[in-house]
Design an enzyme around this catalytic site. Structure first.
Site, PDB file in Angstrom:
ATOM      1  N   TYR A 151     -16.489 -14.288  17.144  1.00 41.01           N
ATOM      2  CA  TYR A 151     -17.877 -13.944  17.455  1.00 41.01           C
ATOM      3  C   TYR A 151     -18.434 -14.795  18.596  1.00 41.01           C
ATOM      4  O   TYR A 151     -19.588 -14.621  18.993  1.00 41.01           O
ATOM      5  CB  TYR A 151     -18.771 -14.168  16.225  1.00 41.01           C
ATOM      6  CG  TYR A 151     -18.599 -13.109  15.184  1.00 41.01           C
ATOM      7  CD1 TYR A 151     -17.411 -13.019  14.473  1.00 41.01           C
ATOM      8  CD2 TYR A 151     -19.606 -12.191  14.905  1.00 41.01           C
ATOM      9  CE1 TYR A 151     -17.226 -12.047  13.509  1.00 41.01           C
ATOM     10  CE2 TYR A 151     -19.425 -11.217  13.952  1.00 41.01           C
ATOM     11  CZ  TYR A 151     -18.241 -11.151  13.261  1.00 41.01           C
ATOM     12  OH  TYR A 151     -18.065 -10.181  12.318  1.00 41.01           O
ATOM     13  N   LYS A 218      -7.117 -17.313   6.619  1.00 45.39           N
ATOM     14  CA  LYS A 218      -5.917 -16.527   6.891  1.00 45.39           C
ATOM     15  C   LYS A 218      -4.900 -17.454   7.569  1.00 45.39           C
ATOM     16  O   LYS A 218      -4.284 -17.132   8.589  1.00 45.39           O
ATOM     17  CB  LYS A 218      -6.339 -15.346   7.798  1.00 45.39           C
ATOM     18  CG  LYS A 218      -5.367 -14.243   7.933  1.00 45.39           C
ATOM     19  CD  LYS A 218      -5.077 -13.503   6.655  1.00 45.39           C
ATOM     20  CE  LYS A 218      -3.874 -12.611   6.893  1.00 45.39           C
ATOM     21  NZ  LYS A 218      -3.050 -12.360   5.738  1.00 45.39           N
ATOM     22  N   ASP A 268      -6.651 -12.048   2.322  1.00 46.29           N
ATOM     23  CA  ASP A 268      -6.322 -10.714   1.800  1.00 46.29           C
ATOM     24  C   ASP A 268      -6.254 -10.701   0.271  1.00 46.29           C
ATOM     25  O   ASP A 268      -6.784  -9.799  -0.380  1.00 46.29           O
ATOM     26  CB  ASP A 268      -5.035 -10.155   2.427  1.00 46.29           C
ATOM     27  CG  ASP A 268      -4.008 -11.221   2.714  1.00 46.29           C
ATOM     28  OD1 ASP A 268      -4.169 -11.929   3.724  1.00 46.29           O
ATOM     29  OD2 ASP A 268      -3.076 -11.377   1.934  1.00 46.29           O
ATOM     30  N   ASP A 292     -17.878 -12.147   7.303  1.00 45.81           N
ATOM     31  CA  ASP A 292     -18.576 -10.891   7.547  1.00 45.81           C
ATOM     32  C   ASP A 292     -18.046  -9.814   6.595  1.00 45.81           C
ATOM     33  O   ASP A 292     -18.804  -9.136   5.890  1.00 45.81           O
ATOM     34  CB  ASP A 292     -18.350 -10.482   9.009  1.00 45.81           C
ATOM     35  CG  ASP A 292     -19.372  -9.466   9.486  1.00 45.81           C
ATOM     36  OD1 ASP A 292     -20.222  -9.064   8.688  1.00 45.81           O
ATOM     37  OD2 ASP A 292     -19.305  -9.064  10.663  1.00 45.81           O
TER      38      ASP A 292
END
Ligand code: NAP
Length: 411
Positions: A151, A218, A268, A292
């Protein structure tokens, strides 16, 4: 007597006058409808709890389409200035055109004010229709890093001179081969910015009697960004709170009384576990993009974005901007139809943040009662079947009425 006073900040604490001036941005699309409903509820709650002794003095500041119409700019400097001076503000949703035009005003506001923590509590209100079987087991607070990650705005469009030059540089310097028609985005994750976000999450957990903080990342794939975020989190927790936290490895997931469990999960699998075992998660600290996705997914578990509040906060200087987590829903603009709960609950968070917790609790209770009476806006009514559908302003009026009744019992 109409002038308000400025909220001050020192020694890590806000000093809030009895008549604070609070800037608001009405927002685009459904913004004016939900803002009107929100203002009615917030003012009424403060009046019910403190009579005339406390009152918010609202100050409109402009951003988005209204700002562009009136001033020719999307985000006037006076707006940033007012938010700096008054420190705490609230906003409706703002339009962001996809693929061009102005950059996201929401991202711009967060970056200009360095509001590094996006805080989104996700809890269930009894009676709200949801797609899950045990929504009442969801009670999490997401701390999403707000200033970096993909972002940050470091993007180069495919085919431009800049993109070609970076592709050539990456090939020459690192031997990385990217196809010439590649668009490029850069994902910066820094130690200092990760640490301040994770510290805010742990402080929140400690201050609010929470059980655990989960670092969601992640890092198995993105080792030096997401993986580093995870490691910096553990390092910070052990360095700053050695006697108040315990890591999963140290206690096999069973923290002794008085200690907060610090653990981590890959993003995930987090989505799966948050659905199947939501009660195992409490405070979540995560990077910007993960946050988000996660906050919208969790909101869906408890009834959708119409019910999900949010705030953007810099805990180091007290700046805070509270906001609905959904967008401008343009097809409903001006119809007095949508659910105002997201912005009302953001306003309740704001009252809690400035130390006016009694009014905040009253609003939550009144919303609970209104929903339990099956008096709801279209979005919930269409899923409930036997509900009484009311307008956006009609819902706010019912919440105000219920506040009066609740206060007679508890105040
Ligand atoms: P959206 O405005 O959030 O609306 C998507 C759908 O969500 C609506 O059509 C509606 O569903 C439901 N919804 C949203 N708010 C609701 C409410 N208060 N009550 C009931 N239902 C509600 O998402 P979008 O259409 O993708 O985005 C529109 C614009 O908003 C874009 O320009 C986007 O960039 C911007 N945006 C701004 C913010 C922000 O300011 N923080 C955040 C997200 C998006 P149904 O039609 O099924 O009833």
């Amino acid at each position: 007597m109409s002038e308000g006073d400025v909220i001050l900040f020192g020694n890590g604490k806000l000093t809030v006058p009895n008549r604070p001036t609070i800037p608001f941005i009405e927002g685009d699309g459904i913004g004016p409808d939900i803002w009107k409903a929100t203002k009615t509820v917030l003012d009424r709650a403060v009046e019910v709890v403190w009579g005339g002794n406390r009152k918010i003095i609202w100050k409109e500041v402009l951003a988005g389409e209204k700002a562009h119409r009136i001033t020719g700019t999307w985000l006037p400097e006076e707006t940033i200035e007012a938010l700096h001076i008054h420190r705490v503000g609230i906003k409706g949703p703002l339009t962001t055109p996809v693929g061009g035009g102005i950059r996201s005003l929401n991202v711009a506001l967060r970056q200009r004010l360095d509001l590094y923590a996006c805080v989104r509590p996700v809890r269930y209100f009894n009676g709200v229709p949801t797609p899950t079987r045990q929504p009442d087991k969801v009670n999490m607070v997401v701390f999403r890093e707000n200033t970096e990650d993909v972002y940050a705005g470091f993007e180069l469009k495919e085919g431009t001179q800049e993109a070609r030059s970076l592709i050539a540089h990456l090939k020459e310097t690192y031997g990385w081969h990217l196809p010439p028609d590649t668009g490029i985005g850069i994902k910066p994750i820094s130690r200092a910015r990760s640490r301040r976000l994770i510290q805010a999450a742990i402080d929140y957990a400690l201050d609010n009697g929470r059980r655990s903080v989960t670092l969601v990342h992640k890092g198995n794939i993105q080792k030096f960004t997401e993986g580093a975020f995870r490691q910096w989190g553990y390092d910070l927790a052990k360095e700053l709170y050695p006697d108040r936290i315990i890591t999963w490895d140290e206690c096999n997931g069973h923290p002794p009384i008085g200690r907060i469990l610090i653990k981590d999960t890959i993003a995930d699998i987090f989505f799966q576990q948050a659905l199947t075992r939501p009660n195992e998660f409490d405070v979540i600290a995560t990077t910007n993009l993960n946050g988000d996705y996660i906050s919208d997914a969790l909101a869906a578990q408890v009834g959708g974005v119409g019910m999900a509040p949010g705030a953007n906060i810099n805990y180091q200087n007290g700046y805070a901007l509270f906001e609905a987590t959904h967008g401008t829903a343009p097809k409903y603009a001006g119809l007095d139809k949508v659910n105002p709960c997201s912005l009302i609950l953001s306003g309740a968070m704001m009252l809690q943040y400035i130390g006016w917790g009694e009014a905040s609790a009253l609003i939550e209770k009144a919303i609970e009662k209104t929903i339990a009476q099956k008096t709801v806006t279209y979005d919930l009514a269409r899923l409930m079947g036997d509900a009484k559908e009311v307008s956006c302003s009609g819902f706010a009026a019912c919440v105000c009425e219920n506040m009066g009744e609740i206060s007679n019992l508890v105040l």
